[in-house]
Design a protein around this motif. Sequence first.
Motif, PDB file in Angstrom:
ATOM      1  N   THR A  19      -4.970  -3.673   4.185  1.00 14.37           N
ATOM      2  CA  THR A  19      -3.727  -4.428   4.373  1.00 14.37           C
ATOM      3  C   THR A  19      -3.472  -4.573   5.874  1.00 14.37           C
ATOM      4  O   THR A  19      -3.500  -3.587   6.605  1.00 14.37           O
ATOM      5  CB  THR A  19      -2.540  -3.713   3.715  1.00 14.37           C
ATOM      6  N   ASN A  20      -3.226  -5.780   6.328  1.00 18.94           N
ATOM      7  CA  ASN A  20      -3.021  -6.015   7.752  1.00 18.94           C
ATOM      8  C   ASN A  20      -1.543  -5.973   8.120  1.00 18.94           C
ATOM      9  O   ASN A  20      -0.663  -5.980   7.258  1.00 18.94           O
ATOM     10  CB  ASN A  20      -3.639  -7.358   8.154  1.00 18.94           C
TER      11      ASN A  20
ATOM     12  N   HIS B 256       1.892 -12.520   7.284  1.00 18.07           N
ATOM     13  CA  HIS B 256       0.804 -11.557   7.310  1.00 18.07           C
ATOM     14  C   HIS B 256      -0.215 -11.940   8.365  1.00 18.07           C
ATOM     15  O   HIS B 256      -0.706 -13.064   8.385  1.00 18.07           O
ATOM     16  CB  HIS B 256       0.137 -11.467   5.931  1.00 18.07           C
TER      17      HIS B 256
ATOM     18  N   TYR C 205       2.871  -1.721   7.972  1.00 16.58           N
ATOM     19  CA  TYR C 205       1.450  -1.503   7.668  1.00 16.58           C
ATOM     20  C   TYR C 205       0.580  -1.385   8.927  1.00 16.58           C
ATOM     21  O   TYR C 205      -0.531  -1.911   8.986  1.00 16.58           O
ATOM     22  CB  TYR C 205       0.896  -2.610   6.761  1.00 16.58           C
TER      23      TYR C 205
ATOM     24  N   THR D 200       2.105  -6.770   8.996  1.00 16.30           N
ATOM     25  CA  THR D 200       2.987  -7.796   8.448  1.00 16.30           C
ATOM     26  C   THR D 200       4.307  -7.814   9.204  1.00 16.30           C
ATOM     27  O   THR D 200       4.833  -6.770   9.596  1.00 16.30           O
ATOM     28  CB  THR D 200       3.232  -7.535   6.948  1.00 16.30           C
TER      29      THR D 200
ATOM     30  N   TYR E  85      -4.081   1.859   5.671  1.00 23.46           N
ATOM     31  CA  TYR E  85      -3.541   1.011   4.613  1.00 23.46           C
ATOM     32  C   TYR E  85      -4.618   0.215   3.873  1.00 23.46           C
ATOM     33  O   TYR E  85      -4.317  -0.774   3.206  1.00 23.46           O
ATOM     34  CB  TYR E  85      -2.455   0.104   5.177  1.00 23.46           C
TER      35      TYR E  85
ATOM     36  N   PRO F 298       0.787  -1.240   0.000  1.00 22.92           N
ATOM     37  CA  PRO F 298       0.000   0.000   0.000  1.00 22.92           C
ATOM     38  C   PRO F 298       0.820   1.291   0.000  1.00 22.92           C
ATOM     39  O   PRO F 298       0.248   2.378  -0.037  1.00 22.92           O
ATOM     40  CB  PRO F 298      -0.782  -0.117   1.310  1.00 22.92           C
TER      41      PRO F 298
END
Length: 269
Positions: free
Chosen positions: A170-171, A264, A191, A173, A167, A74
């Motif tokens: 998006t989780n 992730h 993120y 990471t 983000y 992202p």
Amino acid sequence: MFTYQFFRSLTFFISIVAILLLQINYCICIDSQTVINSTFVGGFSPAVATWYDSPTGAGSGGACGFENDVAYPPYNGMTAAGNQNIFQSGKGCGACYQVKCTENPLCSGNPVTVTVTNECPGACNNEAFHFDLSGKAFGALAKPGQADPLRKWGRINIQYQRVLCNYNGTNITFNIDSGSNPNYLAFAVEYVNGDGDIGSLEILSDNSKGWLSMKQSWGETWAVGLPVGISGPYSVRLTTIESKKTVLAYKVIPGNWVPGQSYHSRVNV
């Protein structure tokens, strides 16, 4: 008798709910402040901007441990290297800022959002706040068609303000450091929504005696020595600096983790 049975049933119910939540890799978000830290509500302040990398380049994630991720979603190349007041010896990694320029006739005046992914040392510290933007981010400050002419200026006055990171699905990471081994575990964290920064990290395994506190190694990379006999999978508990929110990524790092691999989570702040 009624009171004893009631509390016994209540305790059992709470235990069952806790177990079920852990099984779905849930997020515990503990917000210790009703109003977010004043860092995010101060408005725009003056700063200086330069740029590096290629004219449309993504910059670098080097000093934060983000490596080449900066070129891809992202981040999408919208990054900045900050001087010490921004980078803060790595504590500023992952923080998000809006920057804009209004004094130069080539500037649009519209703010763009960048993430701190690198450090700008040396002469960048001649100013209180200096953003060395990626070529792409610097060009994004310009009016349509004026990105290249603006980059030719090389250095401009800007305004900046800290903002919450978002983000977009998006989780968080965890990138395992290449130097990790069965006795030493280090990873960079990316993120993180909201504050973006990290104040503390802890890991927990099924055979550890409680949480193991990690220490910042460099940039956004944190490390811990692993006691003999301790192995994954590992859950990670992260607390941010500004709002002091805590999030738990349950068993996010598997038992067969590999140096250089990214894992992730299913959670974010």
